[in-house]
Each structure stands twice: as C-alpha cells, then as structure tokens.
Motif scaffolding. Structure first.
Motif, PDB file in Angstrom:
ATOM      1  N   ASP A  41      16.484  22.135  -9.452  1.00 16.89           N
ATOM      2  CA  ASP A  41      15.725  23.172 -10.171  1.00 16.89           C
ATOM      3  C   ASP A  41      14.225  22.913 -10.119  1.00 16.89           C
ATOM      4  N   GLN A  42      13.838  21.687  -9.761  1.00 15.03           N
ATOM      5  CA  GLN A  42      12.425  21.319  -9.743  1.00 15.03           C
ATOM      6  C   GLN A  42      11.791  21.518  -8.360  1.00 15.03           C
ATOM      7  N   GLN A  43      12.602  21.972  -7.394  1.00 22.45           N
ATOM      8  CA  GLN A  43      12.065  22.210  -6.051  1.00 22.45           C
ATOM      9  C   GLN A  43      10.995  23.304  -6.098  1.00 22.45           C
ATOM     10  N   VAL A  44       9.948  23.111  -5.317  1.00 17.76           N
ATOM     11  CA  VAL A  44       8.887  24.116  -5.249  1.00 17.76           C
ATOM     12  C   VAL A  44       8.802  24.661  -3.834  1.00 17.76           C
ATOM     13  N   SER A  45       8.324  25.878  -3.706  1.00 16.40           N
ATOM     14  CA  SER A  45       8.193  26.513  -2.399  1.00 16.40           C
ATOM     15  C   SER A  45       6.924  26.029  -1.702  1.00 16.40           C
ATOM     16  N   GLU A  46       6.846  26.307  -0.409  1.00 18.88           N
ATOM     17  CA  GLU A  46       5.644  25.951   0.345  1.00 18.88           C
ATOM     18  C   GLU A  46       4.429  26.706  -0.182  1.00 18.88           C
ATOM     19  N   GLU A  47       4.658  27.938  -0.634  1.00 20.61           N
ATOM     20  CA  GLU A  47       3.555  28.745  -1.179  1.00 20.61           C
ATOM     21  C   GLU A  47       3.000  28.099  -2.441  1.00 20.61           C
ATOM     22  N   ALA A  48       3.900  27.634  -3.313  1.00 23.22           N
ATOM     23  CA  ALA A  48       3.463  26.995  -4.551  1.00 23.22           C
ATOM     24  C   ALA A  48       2.720  25.690  -4.254  1.00 23.22           C
ATOM     25  N   ALA A  49       3.199  24.961  -3.255  1.00 27.97           N
ATOM     26  CA  ALA A  49       2.539  23.709  -2.885  1.00 27.97           C
ATOM     27  C   ALA A  49       1.138  23.971  -2.352  1.00 27.97           C
ATOM     28  N   GLU A  50       0.995  25.016  -1.558  1.00 28.87           N
ATOM     29  CA  GLU A  50      -0.319  25.348  -1.001  1.00 28.87           C
ATOM     30  C   GLU A  50      -1.276  25.792  -2.104  1.00 28.87           C
ATOM     31  N   PRO A  92       0.840  -1.207   0.000  1.00 29.76           N
ATOM     32  CA  PRO A  92       0.000   0.000   0.000  1.00 29.76           C
ATOM     33  C   PRO A  92       0.872   1.253   0.000  1.00 29.76           C
ATOM     34  N   GLU A  93       0.411   2.269  -0.689  1.00 27.54           N
ATOM     35  CA  GLU A  93       1.145   3.532  -0.740  1.00 27.54           C
ATOM     36  C   GLU A  93       0.850   4.374   0.500  1.00 27.54           C
ATOM     37  N   PRO A  94       1.786   5.201   0.920  1.00 20.71           N
ATOM     38  CA  PRO A  94       1.517   6.119   2.035  1.00 20.71           C
ATOM     39  C   PRO A  94       0.355   7.039   1.701  1.00 20.71           C
ATOM     40  N   ALA A  95      -0.353   7.477   2.706  1.00 21.95           N
ATOM     41  CA  ALA A  95      -1.484   8.382   2.492  1.00 21.95           C
ATOM     42  C   ALA A  95      -1.004   9.638   1.774  1.00 21.95           C
ATOM     43  N   TYR A  96      -1.788  10.081   0.789  1.00 21.66           N
ATOM     44  CA  TYR A  96      -1.393  11.249  -0.001  1.00 21.66           C
ATOM     45  C   TYR A  96      -2.306  12.427   0.309  1.00 21.66           C
ATOM     46  N   GLN A  97      -1.685  13.597   0.430  1.00 14.75           N
ATOM     47  CA  GLN A  97      -2.457  14.812   0.652  1.00 14.75           C
ATOM     48  C   GLN A  97      -2.116  15.817  -0.430  1.00 14.75           C
ATOM     49  N   HIS A  98      -3.106  16.321  -1.133  1.00 17.55           N
ATOM     50  CA  HIS A  98      -2.869  17.304  -2.186  1.00 17.55           C
ATOM     51  C   HIS A  98      -2.175  18.534  -1.612  1.00 17.55           C
ATOM     52  N   GLY A  99      -1.175  18.982  -2.348  1.00 23.78           N
ATOM     53  CA  GLY A  99      -0.453  20.171  -1.929  1.00 23.78           C
ATOM     54  C   GLY A  99       0.742  19.885  -1.049  1.00 23.78           C
ATOM     55  N   SER A 100       0.933  18.626  -0.685  1.00 22.87           N
ATOM     56  CA  SER A 100       2.118  18.305   0.111  1.00 22.87           C
ATOM     57  C   SER A 100       3.354  18.406  -0.788  1.00 22.87           C
ATOM     58  N   MET A 101       4.444  18.859  -0.211  1.00 17.76           N
ATOM     59  CA  MET A 101       5.649  19.110  -0.998  1.00 17.76           C
ATOM     60  C   MET A 101       6.359  17.804  -1.335  1.00 17.76           C
ATOM     61  N   ASN A 102       6.677  17.642  -2.616  1.00 15.20           N
ATOM     62  CA  ASN A 102       7.509  16.514  -3.024  1.00 15.20           C
ATOM     63  C   ASN A 102       8.963  16.849  -2.708  1.00 15.20           C
ATOM     64  N   ARG A 103       9.644  15.918  -2.098  1.00 16.61           N
ATOM     65  CA  ARG A 103      10.989  16.201  -1.611  1.00 16.61           C
ATOM     66  C   ARG A 103      12.035  15.303  -2.276  1.00 16.61           C
TER      67      ARG A 103
END
Length: 362
Positions: free
Chosen positions: A340-349, A4-15
């Motif tokens: 270069d593909q890192q996103v900010s917390e603002e973009a994730a929200e 099973p995959e870990p629970a996913y929440q929209h807008g969570s930052m991919n790391r």
C-alpha cells in the motif's frame, strides 16, 4: 565500522526487495573448493554447538584434512553442466518467483537470492538490493521447517550485515511454512504426479535433514514441525500410518541425533524384503547433495544391499509450478501493508522537483 551508503538521488523510487536464502554450495566439486566451504559451514556456532576451543582443534586438525576430498567425490556424482544442483534450482526459483510477482504487483519487487554459506553471500545481495533502491526487504529462508541451524542461521547472517549499515532498511522475515496449506498440497501433487507415472510403493519414507537430539530438549521446534509436515502430507495423500514413516538423515559425529535414522530404516525395510520403497524429502525445496547423493544413490544402495527390491527417490519441488505459486503466495502475504506504500513514478518525480526547489542537490 559502517559502510558507505549508495549514492542517493532525490525522487528515486523506494522499492520492496525479496531475498530468498538457501544453505549454500561449493563453487566446484573439488577438494580445493570444498575446504573453504566446509570451514565456513562448520564454523557457524548455530550449526555446531560445541565449545569453540574444542571444535577449533577438531575442525582444523581432523575434518578439514580429511573431509574435503570425500565430499568432493560425492559432489562430482551429482554436479550438473550448469553447476551445483542446489544453486541451479535456487536461481531458477528466483527467476520464476520474479515472473510470478511481476504479474501480481506493480511495480514488481526486486527479487534476489543469497546463500548462507559460500556465494552469492548475504552481504553481497543486501548491498545490491540497497543499490537498487530497496528500503523494505522481506527475508524468506528456503527452509519450510524452522531450525536454529538453518533459518536461524540465515537470519543471523542478515542481522549481522544490518549492523554495518548506516541507513538500515525495514526488514521482515518469514520464519517457517511447514504447515502452509499450499506448500502441503504442492508436496502432495508432486508425489501424486510421480506415482501416476511410476506406480505407488509399499511404503513412503519422508526423510528430513537431521539435527542433534539435544536441540529438541533445548527448545528448537524443528522436530515437531517436521512431524507435522509429515502428518499433513500423509493426510493429503490418504496414507495410513503403516504406509509412511518420518525419518531423519545426515547424521554427523557421535552424539544422538533425531531419529529414526533414514539409513537404518532403509536397511531394516530391506531386510524385511519389502518390494518397493519410495523416499521424498519434504524439508528440501531444491535438490542438492543430501537428496541426490545421500538418498538417491547411498539410500538406494543401502536398501537394495539389505534385500529390498525396488527403490525410488521422488525429486524435490524444484521448479514445480505449484511450488512457485505457493512461494508467490507466501511472499505476497508477508508484504501486506508494504504494498500500500508503493508510489508511482509520477509521484516520485514530483517529490524530486519539490526537493530541488527546497535546495536539495542533484
């Protein structure tokens, strides 16, 4: 069967994740702890390249009934209050690497370590990294010279786990860094600092972990990479060809292994009444049984009993600041493009809000 995959929440930052992998160690210096450790270690087909049916009888009928007690006695001689030296140093390197990357990368990657054999396992740490949101993982085996039985085995462990994942992260691997300029200079500086305190020997032995001779004939680059590391280290230390020698330790079984053998070389040098020999192990970035017991204890006894006068073991890089910097440099270099593909917390929200507006569930 996929897990099973870990629970996913929209807008969570991919790391980004960085997974350091070392060989492994038993949980305690006891025969009881050594038996499962040795069984797992010696059951790896990349480590023991013999017909499975033949090796099964040798392993279960002979080795696992005799070797755990002997190995436990050796581990007991080098065990630290915090635990196995290999595990202690690997944990410290992991923490220091994270601190180094936190100063260079925002947001910093998730940094974990795993062991090929024993705990913490590769499976455990990959699952943990996925739970922490890692969708890109850099796998960095802590073996400077590539061998099928070390780095290859570590990569097998990672790829095997990926087969059980439904949502597979992007994965990069670091194959080797045997001739990396920073790594060579860190080795050289470590030796220089030791010699500044203790003086210089008549001969420096560079001892690498051995592998069967046939692996070279079958295309394994390990022997060549060890020789190159040795040559570059000698050049960095301004040593002449008669001031150092590359050797191989940890021979196992009766077949021919890469030579010359460290033990035989130390015995020969002792018989020549050489005044002082130093041994360094450039293939190990953390002190362990093979360096602290096999070289620092057994190697010293071999040299002295054969007639040598003074023996010094030069510790591994361990937590040397130069090595931690090199580890950070290697990591940073192999993360090119991903950063270069890192996103900010603002973009994730913002992404989360848009997804909810389109009907996504919380």
């Amino acid at each position: 069967m996929m897990r099973p995959e870990p629970a996913y929440q929209h807008g969570s930052m991919n790391r980004i994740g960085v997974l350091l992998i070392n060989l492994g160690t038993p949980d305690a210096p006891t025969a009881k702890a050594l038996r499962p450790y040795l069984k797992q270690f010696l059951s790896e087909p990349r480590i023991i390249e013999l017909p499975r049916w033949l090796w099964w009888f040798v392993l279960n009928g002979i080795i696992l009934n005799t070797r755990p007690r002997k190995s436990a006695e050796k581990y007991a001689q080098i065990w630290m209050p915090e635990g196995s030296p290999l595990k202690v140093h690997t944990e410290r390197q992991t923490e220091l690497l994270l601190q180094s990357l936190e100063e260079r990368i925002k947001p910093a990657p998730v940094v974990e370590y795993a062991m090929m054999i024993g705990t913490p396992s590769i499976a455990e740490k990959l699952q943990r990294m996925k739970e922490r949101g890692c969708d890109r993982i850099l796998v960095l085996p802590l073996f400077p010279q590539y061998s099928a039985s070390s780095s290859g085995c570590a990569m097998d462990g990672v790829f095997s786990e990926l087969r059980s994942m439904r949502n597979i992260p992007a994965v990069r691997t670091v194959k080797h860094y045997h001739d990396d300029a920073g790594y060579i200079e860190a080795l050289a500086q470590n030796v220089r600092e030791y010699w500044d305190k203790h003086g210089q020997p008549d001969k420096l032995i560079m001892s690498f972990h051995g592998v069967p001779r046939k692996t070279l004939d079958l295309g394994d680059p390990y022997h060549c990479e060890c020789q190159k590391t040795g040559r570059l280290l000698a050049e960095a230390l301004a040593l002449t060809s008669d001031q150092y020698q590359v050797c191989f330790q940890s021979r196992f079984g009766f077949s021919e292994w890469l030579g010359p053998y460290t033990s035989k070389t130390l015995k020969e040098l002792g018989r020549q009444n050489l005044k002082r020999v130093d041994v360094v192990c450039p293939g190990f970035v953390a002190d362990c049984l093979e360096t602290l017991e096999e070289i620092a204890i057994e190697g010293k006894a071999t040299f002295i009993e054969a007639g040598g006068e003074d023996f010094h073991y030069i510790p591994c890089l361990n937590e040397h600041s130069d090595w931690i910097k090199v580890l950070g440099d290697i990591t940073h270099r192999h993360l090119a493009g991903w950063l270069d593909q890192q996103v900010s917390e603002e973009a994730a929200e913002l992404s989360r809000k848009l997804a909810l507006e389109l009907g996504a569930q919380e």
